[in-house]
Design an enzyme around this catalytic site. Structure first.
Site, short mmCIF file in Angstrom:
data_model
loop_
_atom_site.label_atom_id
_atom_site.label_comp_id
_atom_site.label_asym_id
_atom_site.label_seq_id
_atom_site.Cartn_x
_atom_site.Cartn_y
_atom_site.Cartn_z
N SER A 1 3.98 3.04 2.99
CA SER A 1 3.82 3.24 4.43
C SER A 1 4.65 4.38 4.97
CB SER A 1 4.21 1.97 5.19
OG SER A 1 3.30 0.94 4.93
N THR B 1 6.86 0.56 7.37
CA THR B 1 7.34 1.63 8.24
C THR B 1 8.78 1.29 8.52
OG1 THR B 1 5.34 2.16 9.43
CG2 THR B 1 7.36 2.35 10.69
N THR C 1 7.19 6.97 9.34
CA THR C 1 6.01 6.28 8.80
C THR C 1 4.95 7.28 8.34
OG1 THR C 1 4.35 4.57 9.31
CG2 THR C 1 4.76 6.18 11.02
N ARG D 1 -4.89 10.90 13.84
CA ARG D 1 -4.33 9.76 14.57
C ARG D 1 -2.79 9.75 14.50
NH1 ARG D 1 -0.84 5.19 13.28
NH2 ARG D 1 -1.38 3.50 14.66
N THR E 1 7.47 -1.94 14.51
CA THR E 1 6.59 -1.76 13.36
C THR E 1 5.28 -2.49 13.66
OG1 THR E 1 6.39 -2.03 10.96
CG2 THR E 1 7.52 -3.78 12.15
N GLY E 2 4.25 -2.14 12.92
CA GLY E 2 2.96 -2.80 13.15
C GLY E 2 1.95 -1.84 13.75
C1 SD4 Z 1 1.86 3.10 13.16
N1 SD4 Z 1 3.63 1.54 13.61
O1 SD4 Z 1 1.58 4.21 12.74
C2 SD4 Z 1 3.07 2.38 12.59
C3 SD4 Z 1 2.65 1.64 11.36
C4 SD4 Z 1 3.69 0.73 10.82
O2 SD4 Z 1 4.61 -0.34 9.01
O3 SD4 Z 1 4.51 0.18 11.48
N2 SD4 Z 1 3.71 0.50 9.55
O4 SD4 Z 1 1.16 2.51 13.98
#
Ligand code: SD4
Length: 326
Positions: free
Chosen positions: A86, A188, A206, A216, A239-240
């Site tokens: 990630s 991330t 990330t 994106r 994160t997420g």
């Molecule tokens: C994103 N928040 O690009 C990041 C992805 C992530 O662990 O947290 N990955 O949306």
């Protein structure tokens, strides 16, 4: 209460790196300002179970380094680790098979630097730091960020490793964009640290959501969304699924909630609640961690399975985070 620091005394604690500081407080009886000695214990926290990264940041602090160096060097460990798919090298590509990275960093003075859609450079966080320190700007994107990185001496490197390429090729058979909770957005790294002077910094880096559309950008490089630090109050990072974090300016929100008196844990829970309230179908993950100026920490997420690492004089612990769905 005023928190103006005016004298630092270097009394080493048993952990070897705590210092005490004289801070100005208001005497509740007289209302006048008095000097109170307060011990500062350095601490590092990071999203997910990233012991190598938090150990590195801790060793920077232990050697007297500041929190900015600690968070940068800490997250660099994950950027270089090909097993972390990630972040940085080894990161999963977009739907066209290209790896692009997002990162931001913020220091005790509120300075910040960010790179978005950066390709072919492993250490996006260090490029973000260069943006902060060597340019009049906050954010560089795409080709401009990449050229800037080369100008600053960063090497060009293909970030797509065989494992991620093979997984992407398998994904091409369905081409269904459906991030798997705690898997495709796992690791991330967002990191926050307090150094021996009691100063806070944060970093977030990330390669974004796997198989995203080309171009994106998520929350991780957006100051206030993926990361926010206010040295007077505390810091937060996320994160997420970044789209949901951006919509609520999650990290800024959490720091502001702490400013209003919430603990880091309460503030993270409220940050998650704001997202939950707008999403009846909770089929994605978002997790927040936070730290306040006193070194208290918190973490909360939507789906079970999110943990965060804390390295403090009490030890090196992987905390399960509370979750909205249990
Ligand atoms: C994103 N928040 O690009 C990041 C992805 C992530 O662990 O947290 N990955 O949306």
């Amino acid at each position: 209460m005023q928190r103006r620091k005016f004298l630092e005394v270097t009394s080493l604690s048993t952990a070897g790196i705590a210092t005490s500081t004289m801070i100005a407080c208001q005497d509740p009886k007289s209302g006048s300002e008095v000097a109170v000695q307060k011990e500062i214990n350095p601490i590092v926290i990071a999203t997910w179970d990233v012991p190598n990264a938090t150990s590195k940041a801790w060793s920077v602090l232990q050697n007297g380094g500041n929190s900015l160096d600690a968070v940068e060097q800490g997250v660099m460990i994950e950027e270089a680790d090909v097993n972390n798919q990630s972040v940085g090298k080894g990161g999963r590509p977009d739907r066209d098979g290209q790896v692009s990275c997002d990162a931001c960093i913020m220091d005790k003075a509120g300075n910040c630097g960010s790179v978005v859609y950066l390709q072919n450079v492993v250490h996006a966080i260090s490029v973000a730091r260069k943006v902060m320190e060597d340019t009049p700007h906050v954010m560089l994107a795409g080709n401009g960020a990449e050229l800037f990185a080369y100008e600053k001496g960063f090497p060009k490197e293909d970030l797509l490793i065989d494992k991620s390429k093979k997984e992407w090729e398998a994904w091409l058979e369905t081409k269904e964009y459906k991030p798997v909770i705690n898997i495709e957005n796992h690791d991330t790294i967002g990191m926050l640290a307090i150094d021996k002077n009691g100063d806070l910094s944060g970093a977030c880096t990330t390669s974004g959501m796997a198989y995203k559309l080309k171009g994106r950008v998520g929350d991780s490089p957006i100051i206030g969304a993926g990361l926010f630090v206010d040295n007077e109050i505390g810091g937060a990072t996320a994160t997420g699924v970044g789209e949901e974090v951006v919509k609520t300016v999650g990290s800024f929100l959490i720091v502001e909630l702490m400013r209003q008196g919430m603990s880091p844990q309460q503030a993270c829970e409220e940050g998650v609640r704001r997202i939950v309230a707008k999403n009846p179908e909770l089929d994605f993950q978002v997790g927040f961690i936070a730290i306040n100026k006193q070194g208290l920490t918190g973490g909360y997420c939507i789906q079970p399975g999110f943990t965060y690492r804390v390295y403090s004089p009490e030890g090196h612990i992987n905390h399960p985070s509370g979750s909205h769905i249990s």
